[in-house]
Design a protein around this motif. Structure first.
Motif, short mmCIF file in Angstrom:
data_model
loop_
_atom_site.label_atom_id
_atom_site.label_comp_id
_atom_site.label_asym_id
_atom_site.label_seq_id
_atom_site.Cartn_x
_atom_site.Cartn_y
_atom_site.Cartn_z
N PHE A 206 37.97 45.29 43.88
CA PHE A 206 38.40 44.06 43.21
C PHE A 206 39.24 43.32 44.23
CE2 PHE A 206 41.28 41.44 40.81
CZ PHE A 206 40.48 40.92 39.81
N HIS A 207 38.71 42.19 44.71
CA HIS A 207 39.36 41.45 45.79
C HIS A 207 40.01 40.18 45.24
CE1 HIS A 207 40.12 39.77 49.71
NE2 HIS A 207 39.50 38.66 49.32
N HIS A 208 41.30 40.01 45.52
CA HIS A 208 42.01 38.80 45.13
C HIS A 208 41.82 37.72 46.20
CE1 HIS A 208 44.34 41.72 42.70
NE2 HIS A 208 44.40 40.71 41.87
N ILE A 209 41.45 36.53 45.76
CA ILE A 209 41.30 35.39 46.67
C ILE A 209 42.66 34.70 46.77
CG2 ILE A 209 40.03 33.27 47.13
CD1 ILE A 209 38.11 34.18 44.86
N ARG A 210 43.12 34.55 47.97
CA ARG A 210 44.38 33.82 48.17
C ARG A 210 44.04 32.35 48.44
NH1 ARG A 210 48.81 37.07 48.78
NH2 ARG A 210 48.34 39.25 49.16
N GLY B 154 39.87 36.98 41.13
CA GLY B 154 39.28 38.20 41.64
C GLY B 154 37.76 38.16 41.68
N VAL B 155 37.19 38.75 42.74
CA VAL B 155 35.74 38.85 42.91
C VAL B 155 35.41 40.26 43.40
CG1 VAL B 155 35.41 36.39 43.38
CG2 VAL B 155 35.82 37.97 45.28
N PRO B 156 34.15 40.68 43.18
CA PRO B 156 33.76 41.99 43.72
C PRO B 156 33.27 41.86 45.17
CG PRO B 156 31.98 41.12 42.37
CD PRO B 156 33.11 40.12 42.32
N LEU B 157 33.90 42.59 46.06
CA LEU B 157 33.47 42.62 47.46
C LEU B 157 33.39 44.08 47.90
CD1 LEU B 157 35.54 39.84 49.28
CD2 LEU B 157 33.14 39.76 48.62
N CYS B 158 32.33 44.41 48.65
CA CYS B 158 32.24 45.75 49.22
C CYS B 158 33.35 45.87 50.27
CB CYS B 158 30.87 45.98 49.84
SG CYS B 158 30.54 45.00 51.32
N ARG B 159 33.60 47.07 50.73
CA ARG B 159 34.69 47.29 51.70
C ARG B 159 34.48 46.47 52.98
NH1 ARG B 159 39.68 47.62 52.26
NH2 ARG B 159 39.54 48.51 50.19
N ASN B 160 33.24 46.42 53.49
CA ASN B 160 32.99 45.66 54.73
C ASN B 160 33.29 44.18 54.55
OD1 ASN B 160 32.22 47.90 56.17
ND2 ASN B 160 30.05 47.64 55.72
N HIS B 161 32.82 43.59 53.45
CA HIS B 161 33.08 42.17 53.22
C HIS B 161 34.54 41.92 52.86
CE1 HIS B 161 28.57 41.78 52.78
NE2 HIS B 161 28.90 40.96 53.76
N ALA C 154 34.72 33.53 41.02
CA ALA C 154 35.84 34.08 40.24
C ALA C 154 35.92 33.40 38.87
CB ALA C 154 37.15 33.92 41.00
N ALA C 155 35.73 32.09 38.84
CA ALA C 155 35.79 31.36 37.58
C ALA C 155 34.68 31.81 36.63
CB ALA C 155 35.68 29.85 37.83
N GLU C 156 33.51 32.11 37.16
CA GLU C 156 32.41 32.58 36.32
C GLU C 156 32.72 33.97 35.76
OE1 GLU C 156 28.86 32.40 34.20
OE2 GLU C 156 30.06 30.84 35.15
N PHE C 157 33.34 34.83 36.57
CA PHE C 157 33.74 36.14 36.06
C PHE C 157 34.77 35.99 34.94
CE2 PHE C 157 31.85 38.10 39.87
CZ PHE C 157 31.20 39.16 39.26
N TRP D 201 45.26 42.31 34.80
CA TRP D 201 44.43 42.46 33.61
C TRP D 201 43.41 43.56 33.89
CZ3 TRP D 201 46.13 39.78 29.53
CH2 TRP D 201 46.98 38.71 29.79
N LEU D 202 43.72 44.80 33.51
CA LEU D 202 42.91 45.96 33.88
C LEU D 202 41.49 45.89 33.33
CD1 LEU D 202 45.58 48.77 33.53
CD2 LEU D 202 44.85 47.55 35.59
N ARG D 203 41.32 45.39 32.12
CA ARG D 203 39.97 45.28 31.55
C ARG D 203 39.11 44.31 32.36
NH1 ARG D 203 38.38 43.72 25.33
NH2 ARG D 203 36.25 44.47 25.46
N HIS D 204 39.71 43.22 32.79
CA HIS D 204 38.99 42.25 33.62
C HIS D 204 38.64 42.85 34.98
CE1 HIS D 204 37.60 38.44 35.17
NE2 HIS D 204 38.45 38.53 36.17
N ARG D 205 39.58 43.58 35.58
CA ARG D 205 39.31 44.22 36.87
C ARG D 205 38.12 45.18 36.76
NH1 ARG D 205 44.84 45.81 40.08
NH2 ARG D 205 45.73 43.72 40.11
N LYS D 206 38.10 45.96 35.69
CA LYS D 206 37.02 46.91 35.49
C LYS D 206 35.69 46.17 35.34
CE LYS D 206 35.55 50.70 32.51
NZ LYS D 206 35.87 51.52 31.35
N PHE D 207 35.69 45.06 34.60
CA PHE D 207 34.49 44.24 34.43
C PHE D 207 33.99 43.72 35.77
CE2 PHE D 207 32.97 39.79 33.86
CZ PHE D 207 31.74 40.08 33.28
N VAL D 208 34.87 43.19 36.60
CA VAL D 208 34.48 42.64 37.89
C VAL D 208 33.93 43.75 38.79
CG1 VAL D 208 35.33 41.51 40.01
CG2 VAL D 208 36.03 40.66 37.76
#
Length: 108
Positions: free
Chosen positions: A37-41, A57-64, A88-91, A13-20
């Motif tokens: 945009f990081h996918h939680i497994r 999906g959640v936003p994480l910097c590269r280090n995290h 992720a649920a809140e996003f 969902w590209l619009r959702h990814r952009k939002f996150v």
């Protein structure tokens, strides 16, 4: 479906990814503003090559992002005192992509 094989539900969902990605890293105290945009497994999709749907999906910097991959979801959550699934649920709840939210409601 021409082959007679039903397709699975939409996962990207590209619009959702952009939002996150428009938010800062979700780790408390992190000052990084560039995020992935990081996918939680979870247990159901761990070890599979298929990415989880974008509602995980959640936003994480590269280090995290790299840290999460190296230690796993539970250790990462414990280390930083966060619940990635709740984030992720809140996003998803706030996402401007109503089609994604509708699709998620239909699969539940």
């Amino acid at each position: 479906v021409k082959s007679g094989i039903p397709r699975g539900p939409k996962r990207i969902w590209l619009r959702h990814r952009k939002f996150v990605r428009s938010h800062d890293c979700c780790v408390p105290g992190c000052q990084a503003t560039e995020v992935d945009f990081h996918h939680i497994r979870n247990a159901a999709n761990s070890g599979k090559s298929l990415l989880p749907p974008d509602w995980f999906g959640v936003p994480l910097c590269r280090n995290h992002h790299d840290e999460h991959h190296s230690c796993g979801v539970h250790t990462f959550e414990d280390r930083h005192g966060i619940d990635l699934y709740a984030i992720a649920a809140e996003f998803v709840r706030r996402s401007p992509d109503w089609r994604m939210r509708k699709s998620l409601a239909e699969t539940a």
